[in-house]
Design a protein around this motif. Structure first.
Motif, short mmCIF file in Angstrom:
data_model
loop_
_atom_site.label_atom_id
_atom_site.label_comp_id
_atom_site.label_asym_id
_atom_site.label_seq_id
_atom_site.Cartn_x
_atom_site.Cartn_y
_atom_site.Cartn_z
N LYS A 205 18.65 18.45 56.57
CA LYS A 205 17.54 18.83 57.45
C LYS A 205 17.53 20.33 57.77
CE LYS A 205 16.51 14.42 58.26
NZ LYS A 205 15.24 13.80 57.85
N ILE A 206 18.42 21.12 57.16
CA ILE A 206 18.63 22.49 57.61
C ILE A 206 17.56 23.47 57.13
CG2 ILE A 206 20.08 23.22 55.68
CD1 ILE A 206 20.76 24.02 59.38
N ASP A 207 16.95 23.24 55.97
CA ASP A 207 15.96 24.19 55.45
C ASP A 207 14.76 24.31 56.37
OD1 ASP A 207 17.61 24.54 53.30
OD2 ASP A 207 16.12 24.04 51.77
N GLY A 208 14.27 25.54 56.55
CA GLY A 208 13.09 25.76 57.38
C GLY A 208 13.25 26.98 58.26
N ILE A 235 15.57 31.85 59.26
CA ILE A 235 14.84 31.27 58.14
C ILE A 235 15.86 30.88 57.07
CG2 ILE A 235 13.02 31.63 56.43
CD1 ILE A 235 12.04 33.94 58.32
N ILE A 236 15.96 29.58 56.81
CA ILE A 236 17.01 29.06 55.92
C ILE A 236 16.38 28.34 54.73
CG2 ILE A 236 18.99 27.50 55.74
CD1 ILE A 236 19.43 27.92 58.75
N LYS A 237 16.89 28.65 53.56
CA LYS A 237 16.48 27.96 52.35
C LYS A 237 17.68 27.87 51.43
CE LYS A 237 12.95 27.72 48.76
NZ LYS A 237 11.73 28.34 48.18
N LEU A 311 22.41 18.64 64.84
CA LEU A 311 21.40 19.01 63.87
C LEU A 311 20.60 17.79 63.47
CD1 LEU A 311 20.05 20.92 61.81
CD2 LEU A 311 21.93 20.42 60.24
N ASP A 312 19.29 17.83 63.75
CA ASP A 312 18.39 16.80 63.24
C ASP A 312 17.14 17.49 62.71
OD1 ASP A 312 16.78 17.38 65.45
OD2 ASP A 312 17.33 15.57 66.55
N GLU A 313 16.06 16.75 62.55
CA GLU A 313 14.88 17.31 61.90
C GLU A 313 14.15 18.36 62.74
OE1 GLU A 313 13.77 13.77 64.27
OE2 GLU A 313 15.26 14.19 62.71
N GLU A 314 14.45 18.46 64.05
CA GLU A 314 13.72 19.42 64.87
C GLU A 314 14.59 20.25 65.81
OE1 GLU A 314 10.87 17.44 67.31
OE2 GLU A 314 12.27 15.90 68.00
N LEU A 315 15.88 20.02 65.84
CA LEU A 315 16.75 20.74 66.77
C LEU A 315 18.09 21.04 66.11
CD1 LEU A 315 16.48 21.63 69.81
CD2 LEU A 315 17.93 19.67 70.34
N CYS A 316 18.60 22.24 66.34
CA CYS A 316 19.90 22.63 65.79
C CYS A 316 20.67 23.41 66.85
CB CYS A 316 19.72 23.50 64.55
SG CYS A 316 21.28 24.10 63.84
N LYS A 319 27.86 26.66 67.73
CA LYS A 319 28.69 27.45 68.62
C LYS A 319 28.84 28.87 68.07
CE LYS A 319 31.60 23.68 70.40
NZ LYS A 319 33.00 23.17 70.51
N PHE A 320 28.92 29.82 69.00
CA PHE A 320 29.23 31.20 68.66
C PHE A 320 30.59 31.48 69.31
CE2 PHE A 320 27.42 35.82 68.71
CZ PHE A 320 28.45 36.21 67.87
N PRO A 321 31.70 31.16 68.61
CA PRO A 321 33.03 31.22 69.21
C PRO A 321 33.40 32.58 69.79
CG PRO A 321 33.10 30.06 67.12
CD PRO A 321 31.74 30.67 67.22
N ALA A 322 32.92 33.66 69.18
CA ALA A 322 33.29 35.00 69.65
C ALA A 322 32.86 35.24 71.09
CB ALA A 322 32.69 36.06 68.74
N LEU A 323 31.74 34.62 71.49
CA LEU A 323 31.23 34.80 72.85
C LEU A 323 31.39 33.54 73.70
CD1 LEU A 323 27.92 36.79 72.21
CD2 LEU A 323 30.16 37.69 72.88
N GLY A 324 31.85 32.45 73.08
CA GLY A 324 32.04 31.22 73.83
C GLY A 324 30.75 30.58 74.30
N VAL A 325 29.68 30.70 73.51
CA VAL A 325 28.38 30.14 73.90
C VAL A 325 27.86 29.24 72.78
CG1 VAL A 325 27.81 32.12 75.35
CG2 VAL A 325 27.09 32.10 72.94
N LYS A 326 26.83 28.46 73.13
CA LYS A 326 26.11 27.66 72.15
C LYS A 326 24.71 28.23 72.00
CE LYS A 326 28.35 23.27 73.44
NZ LYS A 326 28.74 23.54 74.83
N ILE A 327 24.22 28.24 70.77
CA ILE A 327 22.87 28.71 70.48
C ILE A 327 22.06 27.53 69.95
CG2 ILE A 327 21.46 30.28 69.10
CD1 ILE A 327 23.90 32.15 68.98
N THR A 328 20.92 27.29 70.55
CA THR A 328 20.07 26.17 70.15
C THR A 328 18.72 26.69 69.67
OG1 THR A 328 21.12 24.64 71.69
CG2 THR A 328 18.92 24.06 70.93
N SER A 329 18.27 26.16 68.55
CA SER A 329 16.98 26.57 67.99
C SER A 329 16.14 25.35 67.66
CB SER A 329 17.18 27.44 66.75
OG SER A 329 17.98 26.77 65.79
N LYS A 330 14.84 25.56 67.68
CA LYS A 330 13.87 24.51 67.40
C LYS A 330 13.13 24.83 66.11
CE LYS A 330 9.60 22.50 69.27
NZ LYS A 330 8.57 22.62 70.33
N ARG A 331 12.94 23.82 65.28
CA ARG A 331 12.19 24.04 64.04
C ARG A 331 10.74 24.36 64.37
NH1 ARG A 331 13.10 22.38 58.81
NH2 ARG A 331 14.71 20.90 59.44
N THR A 332 10.19 25.37 63.71
CA THR A 332 8.80 25.76 63.95
C THR A 332 7.91 25.28 62.81
OG1 THR A 332 9.10 27.91 62.87
CG2 THR A 332 9.53 27.78 65.24
#
Length: 332
Positions: A205-208, A235-237, A311-316, A319-332
């Motif tokens: 489901k990662i491409d997009g 942008i991943i392909k 990771l599913d079809e619309e949400l990913c 973790k960004f270990p260097a900063l100790g945070v999580k980054i969440t993105s939505k498929r557009t």
């Protein structure tokens, strides 16, 4: 749930208390022992309460049932305890105590707010928040237990159905997508719930194109740099990735980086090779060689591992270990 289980696994006769400790001798001791029922005994799932804190004729009330007698409570929870290990993932069963305090009103009681959640093996997810009043007598024993839920009974019980996990994901994501701000605290809590209950990871489901909707450090950067991120896109392909960051302030512009992705189980490694800066609305890169050289100096390959936790079809979410945070993105 208790009534259903009791109909399947009836228990007859008296169930002896497993707690032989003495009753509490003060309000503070009672408060502490109730707290431990949540934090140590996980009683919302196990029914393992400090019985010495209750009177034999204690009245128990929750949104589905009312009955009198400590013995009856023990019978009900004993039935439930027999089946729970077979139908749930024990590591997910949690009774979270949010607040606890003593209230001196017409009747004295300990007030708790809590959250109960867990995942069932047949696919459902139970997530219920509520409050409980533990009314106690002058001897500091609980004579009345009154539990309330923050959601309607039918909504709570519907969570026990096999398809509730997909409904849980749908409802949580719907709530998440309405929120704004990279550092929104409520967004972070919802994301953690999704990860805890349904850590779906499907690299098919990662491409997009993925637009960042949550990342606390981005909100901090906006304040420090006095800018506003219009979008942060990935942008991943296949094994290729391009990052585009459009911002307003200081003349505005777009930062880009592109490179390769390598997946390994549930994490990925990114190696950026090309960097660019497009000031304002320009379609031509600014000082291309200079920007490339500076960017390479600040790119550390050892810090480029990013564990993917959802990771599913619309949400990913990763973790960004260097900063100790999580980054969440939505498929557009």
């Amino acid at each position: 749930m208790t009534n259903v289980v009791n109909s399947l696994i009836p228990v007859q006769g008296r169930v002896d208390s497993v707690d032989s400790s003495a009753p509490p001798t003060s309000t503070s001791e009672l408060l502490q022992r109730i707290s431990e029922d949540y934090t140590t005994s996980n009683y919302l799932w196990t029914g393992d309460i400090d019985t010495a804190c209750f009177t034999e004729d204690c009245k128990f009330t929750d949104p589905t049932i009312t009955f009198t007698g400590l013995d009856t409570f023990l019978q009900n929870t004993n039935s439930l305890a027999k089946i729970i290990p077979y139908i749930t993932y024990s590591s997910t069963l949690k009774s979270t105590l949010n607040t606890i305090k003593n209230v001196n009103d017409d009747k004295s009681y300990i007030l708790t707010t809590w959250k109960m959640y867990g995942k069932f093996k047949y696919g459902s997810i139970l997530s219920v928040s509520g409050s409980t009043k533990f009314y106690y007598n002058p001897k500091f024993q609980i004579s009345e237990y009154e539990e309330k839920w923050d959601i309607p009974v039918d909504v709570a019980l519907r969570q026990l159905l096999p398809w509730s996990a997909s409904e849980f994901q749908r409802d949580k994501k719907k709530e998440l997508f309405k929120l704004r701000g990279y550092g929104n605290v409520k967004s972070g809590l919802i994301i953690n719930e999704l990860i805890e209950f349904s850590p779906i990871i499907n690299f098919d489901k990662i491409d997009g194109t993925w637009k960042v909707i949550h990342g606390p450090h981005f909100g901090i950067l906006e304040k420090i740099l006095n800018v506003k991120f219009e979008y942060i896109n990935y942008i991943i392909k296949g094994n290729k990735i391009e990052t585009r960051v459009k911002y307003k302030g200081w003349g505005g512009g777009e930062l880009t980086a592109s490179g390769n992705l390598k997946f390994n189980r549930d994490d990925c490694k990114i190696k950026f090779n090309d960097f660019g800066f497009y000031p304002g609305n320009s379609e031509e890169p600014f000082a291309e060689n200079v920007i490339q050289g500076i960017s390479e100096l600040f790119f550390f390959e050892d810090l480029s591992f990013f564990p993917i936790v959802y990771l599913d079809e619309e949400l990913c979410t990763f973790k960004f270990p260097a900063l100790g945070v999580k980054i969440t993105s939505k498929r557009t």
